[in-house]
Design a protein around this motif. Structure first.
Motif, PDB file in Angstrom:
ATOM      1  N   LEU A 147      17.863   5.259  82.932  1.00  0.00           N
ATOM      2  CA  LEU A 147      18.748   4.382  81.933  1.00  0.00           C
ATOM      3  C   LEU A 147      18.699   3.124  82.236  1.00  0.00           C
ATOM      4  O   LEU A 147      18.743   2.153  81.199  1.00  0.00           O
ATOM      5  CB  LEU A 147      19.874   5.139  82.051  1.00  0.00           C
ATOM      6  N   ARG A 150      14.350   1.716  81.758  1.00  0.00           N
ATOM      7  CA  ARG A 150      14.051   1.945  80.460  1.00  0.00           C
ATOM      8  C   ARG A 150      12.488   2.007  80.633  1.00  0.00           C
ATOM      9  O   ARG A 150      11.632   1.322  79.767  1.00  0.00           O
ATOM     10  CB  ARG A 150      14.393   0.862  79.433  1.00  0.00           C
ATOM     11  N   ASP A 152       8.630   3.779  80.070  1.00  0.00           N
ATOM     12  CA  ASP A 152       8.117   4.306  79.048  1.00  0.00           C
ATOM     13  C   ASP A 152       7.261   5.609  79.235  1.00  0.00           C
ATOM     14  O   ASP A 152       6.626   6.186  78.296  1.00  0.00           O
ATOM     15  CB  ASP A 152       7.133   3.458  77.885  1.00  0.00           C
ATOM     16  N   ARG A 397      22.219  10.685  75.779  1.00  0.00           N
ATOM     17  CA  ARG A 397      21.042  10.138  75.201  1.00  0.00           C
ATOM     18  C   ARG A 397      20.173  11.267  74.919  1.00  0.00           C
ATOM     19  O   ARG A 397      19.912  12.362  75.192  1.00  0.00           O
ATOM     20  CB  ARG A 397      20.221   9.231  76.293  1.00  0.00           C
ATOM     21  N   THR A 422      10.699   8.575  75.289  1.00  0.00           N
ATOM     22  CA  THR A 422      12.114   7.576  74.968  1.00  0.00           C
ATOM     23  C   THR A 422      13.419   8.194  74.847  1.00  0.00           C
ATOM     24  O   THR A 422      13.563   9.475  75.075  1.00  0.00           O
ATOM     25  CB  THR A 422      12.001   7.036  73.390  1.00  0.00           C
TER      26      THR A 422
END
Length: 432
Positions: A147, A150, A152, A397, A422
């Motif tokens: 978190l 971030r 990918d 999330r 994501t």
């Protein structure tokens, strides 16, 4: 070796239905599943040629065990279907086995029995309890890092970290060794598929010999340290275990650690990665799991393992005449146990291609078909997957894959190299 039934061979030679052909493993997953479904409809195991006979060398081939019942029976008859000289395809070279020692998966009784007893004794209730506590801490830290940073790619940032950190903590691997081990594992994993040039193919799936040698040297150093200064870790327990006067020497400790990197890290990493893909592709299953995690988590883990089958196959060598699946095997025959096919057997699993976390019973063979080689780390693997997804699904999330997984075309494990993903920010509440 017995002569295969010609009718079966003639109908199964094209690459699209021939698992002995490297091209088969570069087909879409759905095409491979359809081929195995066709093999299950045969009245006896099909035979495949890996290497045609020449003037100097005899033909090399194997019988494919693709039905659930056949794989289970062969797994539970080690006196007939032996693991030695090797369970991988191709089998490890003799000089590799001599230099690095035999992995536990390549041994039969009594050697396997003695070694497994030593390892099982080292996995004490105290050690396992500490491991389960550590699993929860590692899962929370990985998700916190995800978190914050971030990333990918789900494989590198989440799925790979979870089992690697747990195994290293369990073994007691010092931090100074971990970056090199992780790098060698990743490099070897990226170069172990069936689509590589022949000169680059590795004799040991998931491992290059140079990486293997380096890890053995590390284990030898740590073994010496732990014998003189034991700690509360698995290396100390293994080198100091006293089971009928036996413990693991440095050579066997290195072989065991290499096995853990395959059985304990790569397979769990792949299961975690496939889990995210499956939960993304089946939002109704994700919603069910998120709504009552404690109720459905165990079933979800089992279904992920069944549906993805991280280990595709293991090889066996026939030691005694035995009738199985409509065929009589002779000493010297080679058979391959296809777990990926057994886990889709229509006679055992209703709608086997459907991903259903409520599936019960679920007698999948994702950890092996039973018998003496049933996966020793199955409990830890289940705990790792469950702990990680508890953390992932409890955060506000919307974690999801945003593209197809990048596969490594392998006939050994269902490996994923990368998975784009994501996680959306929390939805704003009305008035905010």
């Amino acid at each position: 070796m017995t002569v295969p039934a010609q009718s079966a061979v003639e109908s199964l030679q094209p690459p699209e239905v021939n698992p002995a052909d490297p091209s088969f493993w570069q087909l879409p997953h759905s095409a491979r599943l359809a081929a195995f479904a066709a093999l299950r409809r045969l009245d006896r195991p099909a035979y495949f040629v890996e290497r045609p006979a020449t003037r100097r060398r005899p033909e090399r081939g194997f019988y494919a065990l693709v039905k659930h019942a056949d794989v289970v029976q062969a797994s539970r008859l080690p006196q007939v279907f032996a693991s030695a000289p090797g369970v991988t395809t191709p089998e490890p070279a003799r000089w590799v086995r001599f230099l690095f020692g035999d992995s536990m998966v390549n041994l039969d009784a009594p050697d396997h029995t003695r070694l497994r007893r030593v390892v099982s004794r080292a996995f004490s209730p105290r050690l396992l309890a500490h491991a389960e506590e550590d699993i929860r801490r590692v899962a929370a830290r990985i998700v916190d890092d995800m978190l914050e940073q971030r990333p990918d790619d789900f494989v590198a940032s989440v799925a790979s970290r979870m089992p690697f950190e747990v195994i290293c903590n369990l073994m007691g691997i010092p931090e100074r060794y971990r970056p090199e081990i992780a790098g060698r594992v990743d490099h070897a994993a990226q170069n172990a598929g069936v689509d590589r040039p022949l000169r680059a193919r590795l004799r040991v799936p998931g491992r290059g010999l140079r990486a293997l040698a380096r890890m053995h040297l590390m284990m030898a150093t740590l073994a010496r340290e732990r014998r003189s200064r034991p700690a509360d870790d698995l290396i100390s327990a293994l080198v100091r275990a006293d089971v009928d006067g036996q413990a693991l020497d440095a050579r066997r400790l290195g072989a065991f650690f290499s096995l853990l990197m395959v059985a304990g890290v790569e397979t769990t990493r792949n299961a975690i990665t496939h889990a995210l893909t499956l939960l993304t592709d089946h939002p109704e299953q994700r919603a069910l799991l998120a709504a009552d995690f404690d109720r459905y988590a165990d079933g979800a883990v089992e279904e992920v393992v069944r549906h993805s089958t991280p280990i595709i196959q293991f090889r066996r060598t026939v030691r005694a005449e035995h009738a199985l699946g409509g065929h009589t095997f002779r000493p010297g025959d080679k058979v391959v146990l296809y777990y990926t096919s057994a886990n889709r057997d229509e006679t055992v699993f209703t709608d086997p291609d459907v991903f259903d976390i409520t599936r019960s019973p679920n007698p999948h063979l994702g950890y092996g078909g039973g018998g003496p080689h049933f996966c020793l780390g199955a409990h830890l693997a289940r705990q790792e997957i469950k702990a990680l997804f508890r953390e992932l699904l409890s955060r506000p999330r919307a974690l999801r894959a945003v593209g197809p997984p990048e596969p490594a075309y392998s006939n050994f494990d269902n490996r994923v190299l990368a998975l784009p993903f994501t996680f959306d920010p929390p939805a704003s509440r009305p008035g905010h």
